[in-house]
Design an enzyme around this catalytic site. Sequence first.
Site, short mmCIF file in Angstrom:
data_model
loop_
_atom_site.label_atom_id
_atom_site.label_comp_id
_atom_site.label_asym_id
_atom_site.label_seq_id
_atom_site.Cartn_x
_atom_site.Cartn_y
_atom_site.Cartn_z
N LYS A 1 -39.15 -19.72 -70.76
CA LYS A 1 -39.65 -20.92 -71.57
C LYS A 1 -40.61 -21.47 -70.83
CE LYS A 1 -35.72 -21.83 -74.61
NZ LYS A 1 -34.64 -23.00 -74.99
N GLU B 1 -24.66 -14.22 -74.65
CA GLU B 1 -25.04 -15.41 -74.29
C GLU B 1 -24.03 -16.29 -73.70
OE1 GLU B 1 -27.66 -18.01 -77.12
OE2 GLU B 1 -29.23 -17.20 -75.83
N HIS C 1 -24.11 9.98 -86.19
CA HIS C 1 -25.07 10.81 -85.85
C HIS C 1 -26.07 10.45 -84.85
CE1 HIS C 1 -23.84 13.56 -89.38
NE2 HIS C 1 -23.38 12.55 -89.69
#
Lengths: 433, 433
Positions: A405, A273, A294
């Site tokens: 938003k 960010e 792994h």
Amino acid sequence: MNVDIGNALASVASPGVSKDSLERLDEHVADAHERIEGGMANAEHGYEALNLPRRTDPDEIRSAVEPVADADALLTVGIGGSALGAATITDALADESDTEAIYLDNVDPEWITGHLERLDLENTAINVVSRSGTTAETLANFLVVREAFESAGVDWTERTIVTTGEAGPLRELSDRHDLPSLKVPDGVPGRFSALSAVGLVAAEVCGHDLEALLEGAAAEAETLSGSLFDCPAYAYGATTYALDQRGAGVNAMVPYAESLETYAEWFAQLWAESLGKDDLGQTPARALGVTDQHSQLQLYRAGPRDKLVTFVSPGDLEDREIPETDVEDLSYLGGTGLGELLEAEFEATEASLAAAGRPNVRIELEGVDEYELGGLLYGMEAATVLAGELYGVNTFEQPAVEWAKKATRGLLGGGDFEEADAVAEKTALRIER
Amino acid sequence: MNVDIGNALASVASPGVSKDSLERLDEHVADAHERIEGGMANAEHGYEALNLPRRTDPDEIRSAVEPVADADALLTVGIGGSALGAATITDALADESDTEAIYLDNVDPEWITGHLERLDLENTAINVVSRSGTTAETLANFLVVREAFESAGVDWTERTIVTTGEAGPLRELSDRHDLPSLKVPDGVPGRFSALSAVGLVAAEVCGHDLEALLEGAAAEAETLSGSLFDCPAYAYGATTYALDQRGAGVNAMVPYAESLETYAEWFAQLWAESLGKDDLGQTPARALGVTDQHSQLQLYRAGPRDKLVTFVSPGDLEDREIPETDVEDLSYLGGTGLGELLEAEFEATEASLAAAGRPNVRIELEGVDEYELGGLLYGMEAATVLAGELYGVNTFEQPAVEWAKKATRGLLGGGDFEEADAVAEKTALRIER
């Protein structure tokens, strides 16, 4: 924290950075440090975060938290920077605490219901965190949590601590109900607020040592100086920047301790960010040693040369002996410890990347405790601020999240937004089962 | 699963792939499908994994698991592909189960001790999984767990199920103690083994419907065909491949449900270890909606154009109403549900990336249940196999992880390995606090 950038040198890895290039870059580090020092001295937006170790008052936090200090569980209602710093601390030190720390940092209804049904609300405290007091996810969750407390006949006003800005709906609510409240400090963006009340309320409820957290951070602050060769945080920020310039667009953060898994999430927010703008910025990838040997190691060692691996070595953990065994081929494990195995695997993995010419950096802690965590959080914040100066981006803003938003709000009938209309116009090319 | 690649088209995004290019690529998909079908028909190594929906016998698993079917907790001791498939299923369906599923997929001593001290071992079952029976982490953990059961006076031989290969130390141990045991099927690499005993023992102990898991997978298998436009799995594999060729070196996997967080880890292993070789392969990044909108979205929308975002939409969740509020600016939330908010945020985020010309793909489920999970696991495996054919890599091997295994062994005194010597020769450039 100490930082070892040996395996990022061009003599070891490709992409890599030569010692000469680092010395030239160090002139820019000196300039950037001057800018950072000035920003700190003038309490400028963002830079002010680096002053937190001496600004934050642990007594104020302790006194606000006092009414719920004996809670068995703490529900932190916050998202992004309002949750990740606190979660990093309480998850790292969970072994030392009798209080379960839960973070409602998503709006998944089944998951929220699961938590609310499972918890003994009478012994649960609520820690609601939002600077603006209008974060949709946080406020929605808080309304739901409050109602669940009411339904259970528990007075939520006796069990809630609020951390928010000077004004806004959450501040008003806190005043109206006379709740213990703390202030998100001015000039400190959420993702840089772990060492303020935003991160420390949860740490205090869980019984951790706030002074040690702040002292560890302060010791790291002492190292900030005009050269990357004198400051671990700047060494990290400058080396990662140099590697990105040379093709390492991915930064894989790999702590070698389960307790630091959330730290990698916190770092991923901080890094993404702060630096992800203007078509710039490294993409953080989160992994965990030894588990991801792994899973991701094949790619890190033999995939595209587009990444840097950052290891975090936790220092000595309390070891547990591996019993002797007569199983053929495994007798070498008997009598060693799980911690020895973990350490050997870390060193082996680091060396395996170096042997394949893949750049990596090691961050070294001397154990996972409050002091070391304070140093790690502060150090990575300072590294991020330095990298932001080198990239020349606005480290402390996140303008690209506004669009979604507005669209969300529009979709839910919270006003007219052209962004919401764009959702309906989606280009579809669906392949159905 | 259904797949929507509309937002990956060149008309929407950059990098993006044109419809024409997809049609040309479809000829290679047809060839690849022929290769895959042949591999399946001949039960060739790796391809055999795509036969699991009809090869796996749920009755065999149920009968092996029967002695511990009433366990309160299940400790799965396994790492990588021996843990992630099972964990994906039991974490996704945890709400439906009274059995706590724990995965010892790391060798962190403090974390292991924490689990062993917390659990009521008398009501805990052990599920130990390793094809070779020599995986150092798994065997070390199993030795430690066994000893903890003995110290607690609990007969571990009554509470252990073994899943391993035809031969090897774990097979011998299982024979010696007459433990219920299952076989890791031949020709199925660990990361492709979720739909065999490797993934399904844990699912059965936790009470999930194995038939529905296998039926969902079988329905997905039915869609495999010579065109990406007819097969969701191939549409995903081909589109991601095409985007990588055009510069999207990162694939961010973002499920919009807490219950699918582990699925993203499983996918990250599958994708990285299968395709990350010969300097090729996309780097998987794991994120979670809506949480990471407050963390990674800034970077995804405004950072470098080097990534693709894969959304997984879980379909309808059981919603929970958000109470009405008189808080100014938030009244639009009142009366809607958390699930509605989640869905709106998903659509808004997807659209916000498209509006910024950033490629993304949507995988759609119709709920998070056994049938849909079986389809998702199978579909992503088939997508990976297809992508491997298009890249021209050896999808089913992971040679790059051997170096570190040898070095670890050498460091712990398990033999002479030159790799261990290389560890001591590390290039250091340390910056100390």
